[in-house]
Write an enzyme that holds these catalytic residues in place. Structure first.
Site, mmCIF file in Angstrom:
data_model
loop_
_atom_site.group_PDB
_atom_site.id
_atom_site.type_symbol
_atom_site.label_atom_id
_atom_site.label_comp_id
_atom_site.label_asym_id
_atom_site.label_seq_id
_atom_site.Cartn_x
_atom_site.Cartn_y
_atom_site.Cartn_z
ATOM 1 N N ASP A 1 -1.125 -0.129 6.104
ATOM 2 C CA ASP A 1 -1.401 0.520 7.390
ATOM 3 C C ASP A 1 -2.872 0.480 7.754
ATOM 4 O O ASP A 1 -3.236 0.773 8.886
ATOM 5 C CB ASP A 1 -0.979 1.994 7.329
ATOM 6 N N LYS B 1 -8.690 -3.478 -4.317
ATOM 7 C CA LYS B 1 -7.256 -3.769 -4.247
ATOM 8 C C LYS B 1 -7.004 -5.270 -4.277
ATOM 9 O O LYS B 1 -6.091 -5.754 -4.957
ATOM 10 C CB LYS B 1 -6.652 -3.168 -2.969
ATOM 11 N N ASN C 1 -8.825 -1.064 5.941
ATOM 12 C CA ASN C 1 -9.508 -1.159 4.658
ATOM 13 C C ASN C 1 -8.818 -2.143 3.719
ATOM 14 O O ASN C 1 -9.424 -2.615 2.756
ATOM 15 C CB ASN C 1 -9.570 0.212 3.983
ATOM 16 N N ASP D 1 -0.235 5.026 0.671
ATOM 17 C CA ASP D 1 -0.514 6.111 1.610
ATOM 18 C C ASP D 1 -0.347 5.668 3.057
ATOM 19 O O ASP D 1 -1.015 4.740 3.523
ATOM 20 C CB ASP D 1 -1.936 6.630 1.401
ATOM 21 N N THR E 1 -2.501 1.018 -4.735
ATOM 22 C CA THR E 1 -2.985 2.258 -4.141
ATOM 23 C C THR E 1 -4.229 2.785 -4.834
ATOM 24 O O THR E 1 -4.459 2.517 -6.023
ATOM 25 C CB THR E 1 -1.878 3.324 -4.199
ATOM 26 N N ALA E 2 -4.999 3.553 -4.086
ATOM 27 C CA ALA E 2 -6.156 4.234 -4.655
ATOM 28 C C ALA E 2 -5.748 5.472 -5.450
ATOM 29 O O ALA E 2 -6.582 6.079 -6.128
ATOM 30 C CB ALA E 2 -7.137 4.632 -3.550
ATOM 31 N N ASP F 1 0.856 -1.177 0.000
ATOM 32 C CA ASP F 1 0.000 0.000 0.000
ATOM 33 C C ASP F 1 0.897 1.234 0.000
ATOM 34 O O ASP F 1 2.042 1.178 0.471
ATOM 35 C CB ASP F 1 -0.886 -0.029 1.250
#
Length: 318
Positions: A246, A223, A249, A73, A178-179, A71
């Protein structure tokens, strides 16, 4: 109370749009991946005793059916990439001050709370989509390179970067998941020397953004769908792969692999990880929730130094 709705994330399962977003991200990632030329590890010993570690060496050198998924962020980078990107676009007069104020507030909340909420992040992405609509993909890619240097390069967590390097040194591919827009994620992956990136795919026609997404933002279940699709295309064994995040979600993604890691975890992920005996590492405060076995190539010294650097950086910005 409606204005505080994004403070309480809702649980979601995979939908048809999640699958579409995941498959689109996997296809985009494979098109833009960069082959890594890192040398394979030849052996690992415990630096303190000179003896072989008790735990099995991980990552396993030369295992080409294993890969690592990170991930972005608050795992690899402090804050959210979409907010840093927004700052860079504002500097280049892509939008007005009131929109910058909203970006700044969202980024401040993200850094203070250390969590990402689907509705909160969706609002930021909707803003970004409206801003880039009508612009050429090539133009935003060029600007993205500049924004990385201005706002992102000094926000990389050294400890997490060392973990990614351990996988590269073992001859494995390493992907960001990542989004953030796939173009932004690809720039970050390339700058860090990673293989590539899975990110939210914005629709474009003849190289121009339409202001719409393909599927939905690459968040939560999407994801996991992206990782599953990429693993199938690359011939990976997910039981031999690792994933790092982290956020609670990302539990769907973490649950896919045989080696899940909670990095700088939010409260819900920390609780979940402890219940399932997942490995934890927190670079924000230096506390260690559990021992993380990594090869010497990543470097005990590198991790210690990385953590100290991250702490110093964090203190300067508080």
């Amino acid at each position: 109370m409606a204005a505080l709705g994004w403070l309480t994330p809702r649980r979601r399962s995979a939908t048809a749009r999640s699958v579409l977003a995941g498959e689109a991200a996997a296809e985009a990632a494979r098109k833009t991946s960069v082959e890594d030329e890192s040398a394979l590890l030849t052996g690992v010993t415990d630096q303190a005793s000179g003896q072989a570690p008790e735990e099995p060496v991980f990552p396993v050198a030369g295992d080409d059916r294993a890969a690592a998924f990170f991930d972005l962020d608050n795992t690899v980078m402090q804050g959210a990439a979409i907010f840093h990107f927004g700052r860079g676009l504002y500097k280049r007069k892509f939008f007005e001050r009131r929109e910058l104020t909203r970006f700044a507030w969202q980024q401040a909340w993200f850094r203070l709370a250390g969590v990402e909420d689907p509705e909160h992040m969706q609002d930021a992405r909707d803003s970004a989509l409206s801003i880039v609509k009508g612009h050429r993909v090539s133009e935003l890619m060029s600007i993205g390179e500049e924004i990385y240097d201005e706002y992102m390069a000094d926000r990389i967590w050294p400890g997490t970067r060392a973990l990614a390097q351990a996988h590269l040194d073992a001859g494995q591919k390493v992907w960001l998941v990542t989004a953030a827009p796939v173009e932004t994620a690809t720039i970050i992956a390339r700058r860090l020397g990673l293989t590539g990136a899975l990110g939210t795919v914005a629709e474009s026609v003849d190289g121009v953004y339409t202001g719409r997404l393909v599927g939905e933002p690459l968040h939560g279940p999407a994801k996991a769908e992206a990782v599953r699709a990429l693993a199938a295309a690359e011939g990976l064994d997910l039981e031999r792969c690792a994933a790092y995040s982290d956020s609670h979600n990302d539990i769907p993604m973490l649950s896919l692999v045989g080696h899940p890691y909670a990095i700088n975890p939010d409260t819900k992920l920390r609780k979940h990880a402890r219940a399932l005996d997942w490995r934890l590492r927190d670079y924000r405060t230096g506390r260690k929730a559990a021992k993380v076995g990594i090869p010497a190539a990543a470097g005990v010294g590198a991790l210690a130094g990385g953590t100290a650097a991250a702490l110093a950086l964090h203190r300067r910005r508080r």
